[in-house]
Write an enzyme that holds these catalytic residues in place. Structure first.
Site, PDB file in Angstrom:
ATOM      1  N   ASP A   1    -145.676 -69.291  60.462  1.00 19.09           N
ATOM      2  CA  ASP A   1    -146.101 -67.969  60.917  1.00 19.09           C
ATOM      3  C   ASP A   1    -146.297 -68.087  62.429  1.00 19.09           C
ATOM      4  OD1 ASP A   1    -147.607 -65.840  61.778  1.00 19.09           O
ATOM      5  OD2 ASP A   1    -149.068 -65.923  60.153  1.00 19.09           O
TER       6      ASP A   1
ATOM      7  N   HIS B   1    -153.755 -66.067  57.964  1.00 20.68           N
ATOM      8  CA  HIS B   1    -153.814 -64.604  57.970  1.00 20.68           C
ATOM      9  C   HIS B   1    -153.385 -64.133  56.573  1.00 20.68           C
ATOM     10  CE1 HIS B   1    -152.457 -60.515  59.036  1.00 20.68           C
ATOM     11  NE2 HIS B   1    -153.098 -60.636  60.169  1.00 20.68           N
TER      12      HIS B   1
ATOM     13  N   CYS C   1    -158.241 -60.168  59.138  1.00 23.58           N
ATOM     14  CA  CYS C   1    -157.278 -60.407  58.047  1.00 23.58           C
ATOM     15  C   CYS C   1    -157.302 -61.867  57.612  1.00 23.58           C
ATOM     16  CB  CYS C   1    -155.859 -60.007  58.450  1.00 23.58           C
ATOM     17  SG  CYS C   1    -155.716 -58.303  58.898  1.00 23.58           S
TER      18      CYS C   1
ATOM     19  N   GLN D   1    -148.777 -65.738  66.471  1.00 20.19           N
ATOM     20  CA  GLN D   1    -149.614 -65.999  67.649  1.00 20.19           C
ATOM     21  C   GLN D   1    -149.044 -67.099  68.546  1.00 20.19           C
ATOM     22  OE1 GLN D   1    -151.947 -64.013  68.461  1.00 20.19           O
ATOM     23  NE2 GLN D   1    -152.429 -62.986  66.543  1.00 20.19           N
TER      24      GLN D   1
ATOM     25  N   LYS E   1    -146.639 -58.044  69.482  1.00 20.16           N
ATOM     26  CA  LYS E   1    -147.609 -58.979  70.080  1.00 20.16           C
ATOM     27  C   LYS E   1    -147.009 -59.691  71.286  1.00 20.16           C
ATOM     28  CE  LYS E   1    -149.751 -60.023  65.591  1.00 20.16           C
ATOM     29  NZ  LYS E   1    -151.046 -59.358  65.551  1.00 20.16           N
TER      30      LYS E   1
END
Ligand code: PLP
Length: 410
Positions: free
Chosen positions: A198, A121, A364, A201, A224
């Protein structure tokens, strides 16, 4: 896990959109919020609202207690050794930028290598480009396999004694690939590099144990994972947070201020300059309680079932290309696709007319779009409140889109 009961917790799922019941398939962009989180936010503003760490009055103490309790809840959720390793930020983007600015820019020098993947991303890519520009460090990319996964031989080749930092998404927001970050962190540590994960998700969708993963920093966003927008987390190993410089300077993050100099508080407060994200953090604490009450293992297996079902239903549709691994086993709960000859924005518009919300665009991840040789894609992403019938609705919506555009094109 009783999805029908869970759905009752999410007031927004009662909405109708364009005359149809809402089918929300865009949770990778932002998740919906359960009543349990909305009520905690409302209660905070109605009964406890005050600034934290400042006043000695009752509301000030209540707000401070709730804010620090949220930090403890988040720490337990990701199995951090201590709550002091949890810094509240605005989200994944800010967390990663803080590591780039406050750690990497200070610690890296010319010729040092930063290892990434081409599927990142932008928020786990551009901060490292900026570090490279200002320090002279070099970006190196681990090539992707045709299905978007990483081959361990390539990872081993990319990580060398010159590597100082490895950064990658735990789960790709486009391909759904789950990267073996534990193994990669171990390889990074063998050469003395740090591992930045990261978790935007992954943390919302599966059990994440920072000690087990061995990552040095982990970034994720509250919005999220059933929490409010505007709050996120940076987890870091204590010794790294201690050497990392603050990004924001001002009230609350200081220890002693003189006319020409100042000293900082300890971690995590030195990173939370100004009035922190009080309600956001408390809301995130409520989201963590909510997800924990259902169980992250259950949420993960629900996601897996949905993604397997979606792959099964969609893979037979003529003219539909699906990106990423073809099996639902080692995959996050999302499916990215394109319909031949139809722009993803048009696909999304036709689906929206039927009340179905998906994401269309470059997600993104422009370098990844180039790698896929497409300008943009459509993406359907799932969460604990989705059902197989949502995927059936998507399937029928895509069929309508196909027919509509076949007629339109003639
Ligand atoms: N990283 C990944 C993998 C993401 O999916 C996202 C959001 O879509 C981000 C980072 C950025 O998150 P935020 O916009 O909440 O900072």
């Amino acid at each position: 896990m009783n999805v029908q009961e869970i759905r009752k917790d999410f007031p927004i799922l009662e909405e109708t959109v364009n005359g149809h019941p809402l089918v929300y398939l865009d949770s990778a962009a932002t998740s919906q919020k359960p009543r349990q989180v909305i009520e905690v936010l409302q209660k905070y503003y109605e009964h406890d609202n005050s600034n934290v760490h400042r006043g000695v009055h009752t509301l000030g103490s209540r707000a401070t207690e709730a804010y620090e309790l949220a930090r403890e809840k988040v720490a337990r959720f990701i199995r951090a050794k201590s709550a002091e390793q949890v810094v509240f930020t605005r989200g994944t983007t800010e967390s990663l930028n803080m590591v780039a600015y406050g750690y990497a820019r200070q610690q890296l020098k010319e010729g040092d290598e930063i290892v990434l993947t081409p599927s990142e991303h932008h928020s786990n890519l551009i901060p490292w480009q900026q570090v490279a520009r200002t320090t002279g460090a070099v970006l190196k990319y681990i090539p992707l396999q045709p299905d978007g996964t990483l081959a361990m031989e390539d990872v081993k080749t990319a990580i060398t004694p010159a590597t100082k930092l490895v950064a990658m998404a735990h789960v790709s927001n486009v391909l759904g690939t789950i990267h073996p970050v534990r193994e990669i962190a171990a390889l990074a540590h063998e050469v003395g590099a740090i591992m930045v994960v990261d978790g935007a998700q992954s943390v919302p969708h599966m059990p994440v144990d920072v000690q087990d993963l061995g990552c040095d920093f982990l970034a994720f966003s509250g919005h999220k994972m059933c929490g409010p927008t505007g709050v996120g987390v940076l987890y870091g190993k204590r010794e790294l947070l201690d050497v990392m410089e603050p990004t924001y300077f001002g009230g609350e993050m200081i220890d002693i201020v003189e006319l020409h100099s100042a000293t900082w508080k300890d971690t995590p407060y030195k990173f939370e300059g100004g009035t922190p994200i009080i309600a956001g953090a408390i809301g995130l604490g409520a989201a963590v309680d909510y997800l924990s009450s259902i169980g992250m293992e259950e949420i993960r297996s629900h996601d897996q079932k949905l993604v397997a079902y979606a792959l099964e239903r969609l893979s037979d549709m003529p003219g539909l290309s699906i990106y990423g691994p073809k099996s639902g086993v080692n995959r996050g709960g999302l499916v990215t696709f394109n319909l031949d000859g139809v722009h993803p924005h048009d696909v999304s518009t036709v689906l929206d007319a039927e009340g179905i919300a998906i994401r269309a665009g470059h997600h993104c991840a422009q370098p990844l779009m180039r790698w896929l040789n497409v300008g943009s894609t459509a993406r359907a992403s799932f969460y604990l409140y989705n059902t197989e019938s949502d995927i059936d609705a998507l399937f029928h919506g895509l069929q309508s889109a196909k027919e509509f555009f076949q007629h339109a094109i003639g």
